[in-house]
Design a protein around this motif. Structure first.
Motif, PDB file in Angstrom:
ATOM      1  N   VAL A  18       9.389  -2.782   5.691  1.00 56.46           N
ATOM      2  CA  VAL A  18       9.440  -3.165   4.442  1.00 56.46           C
ATOM      3  C   VAL A  18      11.055  -2.785   4.011  1.00 56.46           C
ATOM      4  CG1 VAL A  18       7.091  -2.643   3.676  1.00 56.46           C
ATOM      5  CG2 VAL A  18       8.844  -0.833   3.481  1.00 56.46           C
ATOM      6  N   SER A  19      11.515  -3.478   2.968  1.00 63.63           N
ATOM      7  CA  SER A  19      12.639  -3.278   2.257  1.00 63.63           C
ATOM      8  C   SER A  19      12.134  -2.419   1.029  1.00 63.63           C
ATOM      9  CB  SER A  19      13.396  -4.347   1.884  1.00 63.63           C
ATOM     10  OG  SER A  19      14.431  -4.013   1.113  1.00 63.63           O
ATOM     11  N   VAL A  20      12.634  -1.296   0.841  1.00 66.15           N
ATOM     12  CA  VAL A  20      12.394  -0.601  -0.338  1.00 66.15           C
ATOM     13  C   VAL A  20      13.633  -0.231  -1.334  1.00 66.15           C
ATOM     14  CG1 VAL A  20      12.470   1.856   0.912  1.00 66.15           C
ATOM     15  CG2 VAL A  20      11.080   1.813  -1.400  1.00 66.15           C
ATOM     16  N   LEU A  21      13.628  -0.455  -2.576  1.00 72.61           N
ATOM     17  CA  LEU A  21      14.741  -0.069  -3.477  1.00 72.61           C
ATOM     18  C   LEU A  21      14.204   1.115  -4.364  1.00 72.61           C
ATOM     19  CD1 LEU A  21      17.584  -1.318  -4.298  1.00 72.61           C
ATOM     20  CD2 LEU A  21      16.210  -2.524  -6.007  1.00 72.61           C
ATOM     21  N   PHE A  22      14.833   2.202  -4.366  1.00 76.97           N
ATOM     22  CA  PHE A  22      14.045   3.372  -4.833  1.00 76.97           C
ATOM     23  C   PHE A  22      15.408   4.429  -5.547  1.00 76.97           C
ATOM     24  CE2 PHE A  22      15.301   4.648  -0.476  1.00 76.97           C
ATOM     25  CZ  PHE A  22      15.625   5.898  -0.572  1.00 76.97           C
ATOM     26  N   TYR A  23      14.877   5.305  -6.259  1.00 69.03           N
ATOM     27  CA  TYR A  23      15.935   5.943  -7.062  1.00 69.03           C
ATOM     28  C   TYR A  23      15.943   7.282  -6.059  1.00 69.03           C
ATOM     29  CZ  TYR A  23      18.258   9.443 -10.070  1.00 69.03           C
ATOM     30  OH  TYR A  23      19.094  10.511 -10.729  1.00 69.03           O
ATOM     31  N   VAL A  34      15.880  -0.070   4.708  1.00 74.65           N
ATOM     32  CA  VAL A  34      14.694  -0.827   5.688  1.00 74.65           C
ATOM     33  C   VAL A  34      13.711   0.425   6.141  1.00 74.65           C
ATOM     34  CG1 VAL A  34      14.305  -2.281   7.480  1.00 74.65           C
ATOM     35  CG2 VAL A  34      16.100  -2.701   5.775  1.00 74.65           C
ATOM     36  N   CYS A  35      12.608   0.077   5.832  1.00 71.31           N
ATOM     37  CA  CYS A  35      11.782   1.422   6.368  1.00 71.31           C
ATOM     38  C   CYS A  35      10.467   0.802   7.032  1.00 71.31           C
ATOM     39  CB  CYS A  35      11.370   2.172   5.097  1.00 71.31           C
ATOM     40  SG  CYS A  35      12.648   2.950   4.375  1.00 71.31           S
ATOM     41  N   ALA A  36       9.728   1.806   7.870  1.00 72.38           N
ATOM     42  CA  ALA A  36       8.378   1.656   8.286  1.00 72.38           C
ATOM     43  C   ALA A  36       7.480   2.374   7.358  1.00 72.38           C
ATOM     44  CB  ALA A  36       8.207   1.904   9.860  1.00 72.38           C
ATOM     45  N   PRO A  37       6.708   1.570   6.757  1.00 72.91           N
ATOM     46  CA  PRO A  37       5.334   2.342   5.895  1.00 72.91           C
ATOM     47  C   PRO A  37       4.460   3.002   6.981  1.00 72.91           C
ATOM     48  CG  PRO A  37       4.879  -0.047   6.267  1.00 72.91           C
ATOM     49  CD  PRO A  37       6.379   0.165   6.913  1.00 72.91           C
ATOM     50  N   LEU A  38       4.363   4.328   6.414  1.00 71.17           N
ATOM     51  CA  LEU A  38       3.556   5.264   7.162  1.00 71.17           C
ATOM     52  C   LEU A  38       2.128   5.442   6.748  1.00 71.17           C
ATOM     53  CD1 LEU A  38       6.337   7.637   8.319  1.00 71.17           C
ATOM     54  CD2 LEU A  38       5.393   5.825   9.641  1.00 71.17           C
ATOM     55  N   ASP A  39       2.276   6.067   5.223  1.00 74.18           N
ATOM     56  CA  ASP A  39       0.908   6.370   4.730  1.00 74.18           C
ATOM     57  C   ASP A  39       1.318   6.317   3.023  1.00 74.18           C
ATOM     58  OD1 ASP A  39      -1.354   7.544   4.517  1.00 74.18           O
ATOM     59  OD2 ASP A  39      -0.834   9.579   5.152  1.00 74.18           O
ATOM     60  N   TYR A  40       0.019   6.627   2.531  1.00 81.10           N
ATOM     61  CA  TYR A  40       0.137   6.899   1.024  1.00 81.10           C
ATOM     62  C   TYR A  40      -0.865   8.017   0.743  1.00 81.10           C
ATOM     63  CZ  TYR A  40      -0.671   6.562  -4.031  1.00 81.10           C
ATOM     64  OH  TYR A  40      -0.860   6.847  -5.265  1.00 81.10           O
ATOM     65  N   GLY A  41      -0.335   9.121   0.196  1.00 87.15           N
ATOM     66  CA  GLY A  41      -1.168  10.294  -0.216  1.00 87.15           C
ATOM     67  C   GLY A  41      -0.311  11.532  -0.260  1.00 87.15           C
ATOM     68  N   SER A  42      -0.972  12.613  -0.536  1.00 88.99           N
ATOM     69  CA  SER A  42      -0.150  13.833  -0.756  1.00 88.99           C
ATOM     70  C   SER A  42      -0.020  14.418   0.855  1.00 88.99           C
ATOM     71  CB  SER A  42      -1.079  15.036  -1.392  1.00 88.99           C
ATOM     72  OG  SER A  42      -2.416  15.077  -0.852  1.00 88.99           O
ATOM     73  N   GLY A  43       0.576  15.563   0.806  1.00 89.34           N
ATOM     74  CA  GLY A  43       1.008  16.174   2.182  1.00 89.34           C
ATOM     75  C   GLY A  43       2.444  16.217   2.267  1.00 89.34           C
ATOM     76  N   GLY A  44       2.797  16.161   3.644  1.00 86.03           N
ATOM     77  CA  GLY A  44       4.053  16.276   4.132  1.00 86.03           C
ATOM     78  C   GLY A  44       4.894  17.789   3.939  1.00 86.03           C
ATOM     79  N   GLY A  45       4.055  18.846   3.680  1.00 82.64           N
ATOM     80  CA  GLY A  45       4.511  19.943   3.360  1.00 82.64           C
ATOM     81  C   GLY A  45       4.845  20.373   1.955  1.00 82.64           C
ATOM     82  N   ILE A  46       4.522  19.184   1.161  1.00 75.92           N
ATOM     83  CA  ILE A  46       4.765  19.371  -0.168  1.00 75.92           C
ATOM     84  C   ILE A  46       3.519  19.942  -1.083  1.00 75.92           C
ATOM     85  CG2 ILE A  46       5.672  18.094  -2.398  1.00 75.92           C
ATOM     86  CD1 ILE A  46       7.224  16.173  -0.409  1.00 75.92           C
ATOM     87  N   LEU A  47       3.721  21.128  -1.641  1.00 72.75           N
ATOM     88  CA  LEU A  47       2.522  21.739  -2.341  1.00 72.75           C
ATOM     89  C   LEU A  47       2.199  21.026  -3.631  1.00 72.75           C
ATOM     90  CD1 LEU A  47       3.685  25.444  -1.200  1.00 72.75           C
ATOM     91  CD2 LEU A  47       2.302  23.805  -0.109  1.00 72.75           C
TER      92      LEU A  47
END
Length: 96
Positions: A18-23, A34-47
């Protein structure tokens, strides 16, 4: 969720980049990646347990290629139609 959330989920299933335009808070501006989409949800060590769009950023030079973007950070997201192989990341596979 972003307006084209269903397309993001579709890109995960189809393993399409995907192409993602983000702040970017760190850069105080909008970036296009240009990125590969991995997941949607909480996690990643962020509390904070907020749902994020998880992506593999091919052009990252910060030591980590994983981006966790909140929905309000994403300005636009488009499917590129280019297939990716999760094995190319050299990390343990995501549990989709």
């Amino acid at each position: 969720m972003i307006p084209n959330h269903a397309r993001f989920i579709e890109a995960i299933s189809a393993k399409q980049k995907v192409s993602v335009l983000f702040y970017s808070k760190a850069d105080s501006g909008v970036l296009d990646r240009v990125c590969a989409p991995l997941d949607y949800g909480s996690g990643g060590g962020i509390l904070d347990e907020l749902n994020r769009y998880w992506l593999w950023d091919y052009s990252s030079n910060t030591g980590t290629h994983t981006l966790g973007l909140l929905p309000q950070q994403i300005v636009d997201l488009q499917l590129l139609g280019e297939v990716f192989d999760p094995a190319e990341f050299g990390v343990a596979p995501w549990q989709w």
